[in-house]
Design an enzyme around this catalytic site. Structure first.
Site, PDB file in Angstrom:
ATOM      1  N   HIS A 176       0.810  -1.221   0.000  1.00  0.00           N
ATOM      2  CA  HIS A 176       0.000   0.000   0.000  1.00  0.00           C
ATOM      3  C   HIS A 176       0.841   1.267   0.000  1.00  0.00           C
ATOM      4  CE1 HIS A 176      -4.066  -1.753   0.783  1.00  0.00           C
ATOM      5  NE2 HIS A 176      -3.284  -2.795   1.024  1.00  0.00           N
ATOM      6  N   ASP A 388       3.362   9.565  -0.842  1.00  0.00           N
ATOM      7  CA  ASP A 388       2.167   8.808  -0.444  1.00  0.00           C
ATOM      8  C   ASP A 388       1.925   7.726  -1.488  1.00  0.00           C
ATOM      9  OD1 ASP A 388      -0.132   8.171   1.003  1.00  0.00           O
ATOM     10  OD2 ASP A 388      -0.799  10.253   1.133  1.00  0.00           O
TER      11      ASP A 388
HETATM   12  C1  GDG Z   1      -2.128   3.890   3.310  1.00  0.00           C
HETATM   13  C2  GDG Z   1      -1.117   4.562   2.372  1.00  0.00           C
HETATM   14  C3  GDG Z   1      -2.829   4.476   0.555  1.00  0.00           C
HETATM   15  C4  GDG Z   1      -8.746   9.685   8.051  1.00  0.00           C
HETATM   16  N1  GDG Z   1      -9.202  10.322   9.136  1.00  0.00           N
HETATM   17  C5  GDG Z   1     -10.450   9.854   9.347  1.00  0.00           C
HETATM   18  C6  GDG Z   1     -10.753   8.914   8.365  1.00  0.00           C
HETATM   19  N2  GDG Z   1      -9.688   8.827   7.581  1.00  0.00           N
HETATM   20  C7  GDG Z   1      -9.623   7.947   6.405  1.00  0.00           C
HETATM   21  C8  GDG Z   1      -9.656   8.751   5.122  1.00  0.00           C
HETATM   22  C9  GDG Z   1      -9.038   7.758   4.155  1.00  0.00           C
HETATM   23  C10 GDG Z   1      -8.043   7.014   5.041  1.00  0.00           C
HETATM   24  O1  GDG Z   1      -8.421   7.230   6.395  1.00  0.00           O
HETATM   25  C11 GDG Z   1      -6.634   7.514   4.840  1.00  0.00           C
HETATM   26  O2  GDG Z   1      -6.180   6.982   3.631  1.00  0.00           O
HETATM   27  P1  GDG Z   1      -4.923   7.567   2.882  1.00  0.00           P
HETATM   28  O3  GDG Z   1      -4.842   6.910   1.550  1.00  0.00           O
HETATM   29  O4  GDG Z   1      -5.071   9.044   2.786  1.00  0.00           O
HETATM   30  O5  GDG Z   1      -3.653   7.300   3.785  1.00  0.00           O
HETATM   31  P2  GDG Z   1      -3.020   6.136   4.762  1.00  0.00           P
HETATM   32  O6  GDG Z   1      -3.791   5.969   6.003  1.00  0.00           O
HETATM   33  O7  GDG Z   1      -1.607   6.587   4.950  1.00  0.00           O
HETATM   34  O8  GDG Z   1      -3.074   4.768   3.926  1.00  0.00           O
HETATM   35  C12 GDG Z   1      -1.843   5.366   1.303  1.00  0.00           C
HETATM   36  C13 GDG Z   1      -3.700   3.701   1.510  1.00  0.00           C
HETATM   37  O9  GDG Z   1      -2.930   3.003   2.491  1.00  0.00           O
HETATM   38  C14 GDG Z   1      -4.561   2.679   0.779  1.00  0.00           C
HETATM   39  O10 GDG Z   1      -3.762   1.831   0.022  1.00  0.00           O
HETATM   40  O11 GDG Z   1      -3.645   5.301  -0.248  1.00  0.00           O
HETATM   41  O12 GDG Z   1      -0.913   5.903   0.390  1.00  0.00           O
HETATM   42  O13 GDG Z   1      -0.222   5.400   3.104  1.00  0.00           O
HETATM   43  O14 GDG Z   1      -9.977   6.834   3.701  1.00  0.00           O
HETATM   44  O15 GDG Z   1     -10.969   9.119   4.832  1.00  0.00           O
HETATM   45  N3  GDG Z   1     -11.939   8.277   8.263  1.00  0.00           N
HETATM   46  C15 GDG Z   1     -12.862   8.574   9.211  1.00  0.00           C
HETATM   47  N4  GDG Z   1     -12.627   9.452  10.219  1.00  0.00           N
HETATM   48  C16 GDG Z   1     -11.451  10.117  10.322  1.00  0.00           C
HETATM   49  O16 GDG Z   1     -11.270  10.932  11.240  1.00  0.00           O
HETATM   50  N5  GDG Z   1     -14.051   7.962   9.155  1.00  0.00           N
END
Ligand code: GDG
Length: 525
Positions: A176, A388
């Site tokens: 990821h 990212d």
């Molecule tokens: C890893 C990789 C890759 C965040 N705060 C809240 C909340 N979130 C959710 C967001 C989003 C998720 O968490 C974060 O996803 P990201 O992709 O931005 O980043 P990582 O956590 O670092 O994820 C990344 C991912 O894996 C998938 O492969 O894209 O590059 O680092 O969905 O909405 N959701 C809720 N409350 C929050 O306060 N409900």
């Protein structure tokens, strides 16, 4: 010395079990202590869970993962209609495996060493031991001939460990986070063991083509194996075997989120949010785990300078920054939180007036509906990571904008930047460029905003999480046909064309014959 210690002599009972097994470091639920002393499970936030939950529900199967607490193994249970197997980590393993090797060695190393990675041999030992237990569990719960899908950097040794016990299963692995360039990866004292661990899979999926390319180069450099296009040929007891490495960009449940954003209660909440913010002309939004890879400090610096220069400011514009708590026991995250909170209070101290605050900083986690309401409230979404793998937030924003309004400022160092051509792309290190881009995104004409948003929405709608999982699984199971990785996403080395078996690596490292496995790296324990 073997690269990875051999499995325990105990052989695993096979037979009954699941045809589809997901192995991830975390379960898709968190344990909650009830006031009466009982335990219940609640869906947990996070990129992987957000991505895989709908796939699990649709496909059935079992999900093996850690509950998130130190303590004994919860074992198999059912929650919210999902079959789960809870793995246990001791308090020492939480420190050495999770906070240590995963979050203070691999995470910074794989994100371009934005923070300095720490290398400790006892952390590596814990990583090997925990990976071995996950592999054992996968071997236990997989039916004969099952498909096993292993996830992410915490479990890179599981493919090889599982294959050693269960040659009958199909093994897929999805990374990821980015896979770094070899010059960075080479710092890892256990680089050869990690590459060999991954090569236990039949199919290795990465977010971007560049990640797959980096991995293929690591195969050549760290193990001396040869590659051809996106394929690595590895030796084994049953003869040579081909491992494929390619890009499968992850996505979101676009239709589901779009529907949430249409709900009247969510739209009402959006109106409330804008009202309590003082009805500004422009709402800027950042949503991130509080992580140094996300470029929150760069974003705040750019915004602060725009305020200082009078190019932006309340009451005309406000920034809402959600920074969900993350890895709070890891030192680098504590330091980041202090820095972010210092800069937020400086900006607010200098620019706030009674009743008007330029930065609304929310160090909290919110329900999905509140996130959707925030996305709807935002005229400009700021996604500025320094690195990212993908960034689901960018895609979530786009999915929520049903009326095709809004602008996305997006770092070119995200996987999402490869797909979302309608975004305002930025290099977040270039603070002047970032400031100018934010101002451009604010000033974009409604017609241009709509054109940009429409193209991004089409992409996110057509390439949703179901498409991602389907493409990966059908490629893994060899029935992809035309639905395999998209054209241009295979991982061949662009700067050397392909590297045919027996050829020389473009960066000068001589390849060897298929199956041969010289050991250019001394094992370090
Ligand atoms: C890893 C990789 C890759 C965040 N705060 C809240 C909340 N979130 C959710 C967001 C989003 C998720 O968490 C974060 O996803 P990201 O992709 O931005 O980043 P990582 O956590 O670092 O994820 C990344 C991912 O894996 C998938 O492969 O894209 O590059 O680092 O969905 O909405 N959701 C809720 N409350 C929050 O306060 N409900």
């Amino acid at each position: 010395m073997p690269s990875i210690p051999e499995p325990d002599a105990a052989t695993v009972e096979t037979g009954a079990g699941h045809d589809f097994v997901v192995v991830a470091s975390r379960l898709p639920v968190d344990r909650v202590e009830e006031p009466d002393g009982g335990t219940s499970w609640r869906a947990s936030p996070g990129g992987l869970v957000t991505a895989l939950e709908p796939v699990m529900r649709e496909a059935g199967g079992v999900w093996i993962g850690w509950s998130g607490d130190a303590g004994p193994e919860p074992g198999p249970f059912e929650a919210d209609g999902l079959d789960l197997v809870g793995m246990g980590l001791s308090a020492e393993e939480v420190q050495d495996f999770y906070e240590g090797f995963c979050n203070a060695t691999l995470w910074p190393l794989y994100h371009d060493v934005i923070a300095p990675p720490q290398f400790h041999r006892h952390w590596w030992d814990a990583y090997v031991a925990v990976n071995r237990r996950f592999a054992q569990a996968a071997a236990t719960y997989a039916a004969r001939g099952a498909t096993v899908w292993i996830h992410d950097y915490q479990l890179q040794l599981v493919p090889q460990m599982l294959r050693q016990q269960r040659a009958d299963v199909r093994i897929g692995f999805f990374n990821h986070i980015p896979f770094p360039g070899y010059e960075i990866f080479a710092q890892l004292p256990w680089r050869r063991q990690v590459v060999e661990g991954l090569l236990g899979a039949d199919l290795l999926g990465f977010q971007r083509r560049a990640d797959a390319t980096n991995f293929l180069r690591a195969c050549r450099r760290a193990t001396g194996l040869t590659t051809k296009g996106s394929t690595v040929r590895v030796g084994g007891p049953a003869g040579p075997r081909d491992v494929h490495a390619a890009a499968f960009p992850i996505s979101i449940d676009s239709a589901g989120l779009s529907q949430i954003a249409q709900r009247e209660d969510v739209r009402k909440r959006t109106r409330e949010i804008r009202e309590v913010l003082g009805q500004p002309e422009i709402v800027l939004l950042g949503v991130d785990r509080l992580d140094y890879t996300k470029g929150i400090l760069h974003r705040l610096k750019a915004y602060g300078e725009l305020l200082n220069e009078g190019r932006l400011g309340p009451p005309q514009a406000v920034l809402v920054q959600v920074a969900s708590p993350s890895r709070e026991r890891v030192e680098a995250y504590q330091a980041l939180r202090d820095e972010v909170e210092l800069i937020v209070s400086r900006i607010n101290g200098e620019h706030a007036e009674v009743g008007s605050t330029p930065v609304h900083y929310l160090h909290q986690s919110y329900p999905r509906e509140e996130m959707a309401a925030l996305y709807l409230a935002a005229d400009v979404m700021l996604v500025t990571p320094l690195r990212d793998g993908m960034n689901l937030v960018a895609k979530e924003y786009v999915a929520c904008r049903n009326d095709e309004s809004g602008a996305l400022v997006l770092s070119e160092f995200t996987g999402a930047a490869d797909e979302l051509g309608g975004a305002f792309l930025v290099n977040p290190h270039d603070i002047e460029g970032l400031k100018d881009t934010i101002v451009r995104a604010i000033a974009v004409s409604p017609a241009e905003a709509r054109r940009r948003m429409r193209s991004m929405r089409r992409r996110v709608r057509e390439h949703d999480v179901a498409h991602w999982a389907q493409t990966f699984l059908s490629t893994l199971n060899g029935d992809a046909g035309d639905a395999g990785p998209e054209a241009g996403t295979l991982g061949g080395d662009p700067d050397g064309g392909t590297s045919p078996y027996g050829n020389t690596d473009p960066d000068g490292h001589a390849s060897t014959s298929p199956g041969a496995s010289p050991s250019p790296d001394a094992a370090v324990y």
